[in-house]
Design an enzyme around this catalytic site. Structure first.
Site, PDB file in Angstrom:
ATOM      1  N   HIS A  98       0.860  -4.654   4.120  1.00 54.74           N
ATOM      2  CA  HIS A  98       0.226  -5.951   4.322  1.00 54.74           C
ATOM      3  C   HIS A  98       1.245  -7.051   4.591  1.00 54.74           C
ATOM      4  O   HIS A  98       0.917  -8.049   5.234  1.00 54.74           O
ATOM      5  CB  HIS A  98      -0.656  -6.282   3.128  1.00 54.74           C
ATOM      6  CG  HIS A  98      -1.932  -5.500   3.108  1.00 54.74           C
ATOM      7  ND1 HIS A  98      -3.162  -6.072   2.895  1.00 54.74           N
ATOM      8  CD2 HIS A  98      -2.169  -4.177   3.299  1.00 54.74           C
ATOM      9  CE1 HIS A  98      -4.102  -5.146   2.948  1.00 54.74           C
ATOM     10  NE2 HIS A  98      -3.516  -3.986   3.178  1.00 54.74           N
ATOM     11  N   HIS A 266      -3.441   6.184   4.303  1.00 51.12           N
ATOM     12  CA  HIS A 266      -4.441   6.539   3.299  1.00 51.12           C
ATOM     13  C   HIS A 266      -4.245   7.942   2.750  1.00 51.12           C
ATOM     14  O   HIS A 266      -5.107   8.448   2.024  1.00 51.12           O
ATOM     15  CB  HIS A 266      -5.844   6.384   3.892  1.00 51.12           C
ATOM     16  CG  HIS A 266      -6.224   4.960   4.139  1.00 51.12           C
ATOM     17  ND1 HIS A 266      -7.311   4.586   4.908  1.00 51.12           N
ATOM     18  CD2 HIS A 266      -5.651   3.797   3.723  1.00 51.12           C
ATOM     19  CE1 HIS A 266      -7.388   3.271   4.948  1.00 51.12           C
ATOM     20  NE2 HIS A 266      -6.382   2.766   4.244  1.00 51.12           N
TER      21      HIS A 266
END
EC number: 1.11.1.21
Length: 725
Positions: A98, A266
């Site tokens: 992020h 993920h």
């Protein structure tokens, strides 16, 4: 007495003051030009000593020691914020992702290069929920290594070390990022009406993700990429795939890189939706002082995985969430999946009839098992035919996935560092990557004076030489350190065909300069810049001044093979206020576009001001336009632009042509000059007029020339990272 006076007991402090509310002039006069983007991150903001050189400091860093300390921290679970499965890997990877993921190719802004996630708005975006905890976990490492270890480097390193710890062979890492010390005022995060406003506020057609407003990349204000629940929160992987493709393309990622990042991102960690969103405390910027800078508190809970809240989705993607493996794709393709609501009320996908051995152990209590989950973007990897084909290849060849992901992760986390010359440390890969915009080292042993003489005798005008040098250098973006004169990419596609570069004039000038460079053994890049020097020195001499223009050889010439033409397309200028040009009529004013370009070039208000005035006097406007050329001595480097701009003998008038004005003699009403908003703003804006008046004064003629040359040289050398090494 006034009721607010001190004698009547009124508080002398403006409650909220300049810190608690918008007290800037634009609050009251929204049409006023906001110059804040040119007044940030200067030396007065930094707490470092004036002579501190971070690039030199970082070279002495104990690189392996930092890596090892972060590695140890991964499994040092803290009571105040417990690690999932006793491992902070997933949290640190999300932090790095992020921090880097706000980058967008359109203007090069965002990204991890400055540590901007520490400040608003990113610090309090819902997509970054609880990442302030990750930064606090890393504080002991930052504290130990001090100034040489920037937050910007550490925030990206954390995820890279985590991947290595969990079994991925990482591609490498480069130190060298430099911290900023406050929010970035220059980034357009969108004009959405609220955080997480519907996507249709930033796209013209909700069914066509490519209609998203430029330069934005995320589908919503407050998100890094796309809504994990689906477009506008409605599960539909086929539609989400469109937004995934657009978002990652605007970060310069192709479909294979996008799929690898989705799968690899993920493969580890989990999403957190332990409680309903309305039970969660406010973000850091909205929390009270007693929150100590933390946000998203879960009242009555202890931060364990089964009560923590971030996205609202709840669960891990694989049953081995602290290990790099192929479990994500195994589960994605092994089962059919259905949309269900998490206990926090968010849409997620869970498998139908899953075997017990494929369930996920609880992150706090391993005796409890849960279904794995997928986001709508994960399901897009299965539903979209292009992504599915790529993921099926990854599934069959895990080594290919690992290598592709490692390189894509490196690109994601280093995209805004510019050329490899900016990378520091022992973990920097040897390979030159095309997205790093490689430029070979240029020759330095050639005779500069002899080449200057040939250029002066070439028949090219000073305006031709100066405009070509400027166009070559003005592409530089301090946001991601791309562009600039080094490499002479102005002679390559796509730049040679850009309307802003006047292709016919450019080809004519290059046809003269390239043979001169070849004969001298110099790079074309150097000779283009040296041509600007020749033109300027002629203009300075003609004005009766005696100021030399610095020049340092060593630029190289890039090749087509070293140029990622597609990623340069987005860098085409739509306007250049320095040469008084706009490609078309835009809703954005010419003066606002000028500010944006000046900020990308790293200019101060004074530098922008003096360059505009000087370039007008030099007569280098695009297409030979006379707008703003407030002088009868065109081609001489004089301060006439400022003298005549501030002369009250002229009145200003709008014309019937949008954006064009006339300066008329007050006595005769005769039109003396024409101008654009990029000219007259230096006389109408109170701040810019203050600078213009300095350069208009009788005693500052020589200062004007010196300041112009200094600002010009700064632009010409903005991408000379070899000089700073």
């Amino acid at each position: 007495m006034d009721g607010n006076s001190l004698t009547s007991g009124g508080c002398p402090v403006m409650h909220g003051g300049n810190t608690g509310m918008d007290t800037s002039p634009t609050r009251w006069w929204p049409k006023a030009l906001n110059l804040d983007i040119l007044q940030q991150h200067d030396a007065r903001v930094s707490p470092m000593d004036p002579d501190y050189d971070h690039r030199e400091a970082v070279k002495a860093l104990d690189f392996q020691g930092v890596w090892d300390d972060v590695d140890k921290l991964l499994t040092d679970s803290q009571v105040w914020w417990p690690a999932d499965w006793g491992h902070y890997g997933g949290l640190f990877i999300r932090l790095s992702w992020h921090a880097a993921g706000s980058y967008r190719l359109g203007d090069g802004r965002g990204g991890a290069g400055t540590g901007n996630i520490r400040f608003e708005p990113l610090n309090s975006w819902p997509d970054n929920a609880s990442l302030e905890k990750a930064r606090r976990l890393l504080w002991p490492v930052k504290k130990k290594y001090g100034n040489a270890l920037s937050w910007a480097d550490l925030l990206v390193l954390a995820g890279t070390v985590a991947y290595a710890n969990m079994g991925l062979k990482v591609y490498g890492f480069g130190f060298g990022r430099k911290d900023i010390w406050g929010p970035e005022k220059d980034i357009n995060w969108g004009s959405d009406s609220e955080i997480l406003a519907p996507s249709n506020e930033r796209v013209d057609d909700i069914s066509d993700a490519d209609t998203m407003a430029n330069p934005l990349a995320a589908s919503h204000m407050g998100l890094i990429y796309v809504n994990p629940e689906g477009v506008n929160g409605n599960p539909d992987p086929a539609e989400t795939a469109k937004y995934v493709r657009t978002t990652f393309a605007r970060m310069a990622m192709d479909d294979e890189e996008t799929a690898a990042l989705t799968v690899g991102g993920h493969t580890v960690g989990k999403a957190h939706g332990g409680v309903k969103a309305d039970q969660v405390g406010p973000e850091p910027a909205g929390a009270g002082l007693e929150a100590a800078g933390f946000g998203w508190a879960d009242p009555g809970n202890d931060g364990n995985a089964n009560t923590a809240h971030t996205s609202g989705l709840e669960g891990a993607w694989t049953n081995t969430p602290t290990k790099w493996d192929n479990a994500y794709l195994n589960l994605l393709f092994k089962y059919e999946w259905e949309p269900v609501k998490s206990r926090a009320g968010a849409w997620q996908w869970e498998p139908i009839d899953i075997a017990e051995e494929d369930k996920v152990p609880d992150a706090t209590d391993p005796s409890i098992k849960h279904n794995p989950i997928m986001t709508d973007a994960d399901m897009a990897m299965k539903v979209d035919p292009v992504y599915r084909e790529i993921c099926e290849r990854f599934h069959k060849d895990p080594d290919h996935l690992a290598k592709t992901f490692a390189r894509a992760w490196f690109k994601l986390t280093h995209r805004d560092m510019g050329p490899k010359a900016n990378y520091v440390g022992p973990f920097v890969p040897d390979e030159d990557l095309i997205w790093q915009d490689p430029v070979p080292a240029g020759p330095t042993g050639w005779d500069v004076d002899a080449v200057k003489a040939r250029i002066a005798e070439s028949g090219l005008s000073g305006a031709d030489l100066i405009a070509t040098a400027w166009d070559s250098a003005r592409t530089y973006r301090g946001s991601d350190m791309r562009g600039g004169a080094n490499g002479a990419r102005i002679r390559l596609a796509p730049q040679k065909d850009w309307a802003g570069n006047e292709p016919e004039r450019l080809a004519r000038v290059l046809s003269v300069l390239e043979p001169i460079a070849a004969d001298a053994g110099a790079s074309v890049a150097d000779v283009i810049v040296l041509g600007g020097v020749v033109g300027l020195e002629q203009a300075i001499a003609a004005a009766g001044a005696d100021v030399s223009v610095p020049f340092t050889p060593g630029r190289g010439d890039a090749t087509d093979a070293q140029t990622d033409a597609g990623s340069f397309d987005v860098m085409e200028p739509l306007a250049d206020g320095f040469r008084n040009w706009m490609k078309d009529i835009y809703p954005v004013k010419a003066e606002e576009l000028l500010l944006d370009r000046a900020q990308l070039l790293g200019l101060t208000i004074a530098e922008m001001t003096v360059l505009v005035g000087g370039l007008r006097a030099l007569g280098v406007n695009h297409g030979g336009s006379a707008h703003g050329v407030f002088t009868d001595r065109v081609g001489q480097l004089t301060n006439d632009f400022f003298v005549n701009l501030t002369d009250m003998g002229y009145s200003w008038h709008r014309t019937d042509t949008d954006g064009i004005y006339e300066l008329r003699d007050r006595a005769t009403s005769a039109v003396k000059w024409t101008a654009t908003g990029a000219d007259l703003v230096f006389g109408s804006n109170s701040v810019l007029r203050a600078y213009a008046e300095v350069y208009a004064q009788d005693d500052n003629g020589e200062k004007f020339v010196r300041d112009f040359v200094a600002a010009w040289t700064k632009v010409m050398e903005a991408d000379r990272f070899d000089l700073a090494a």
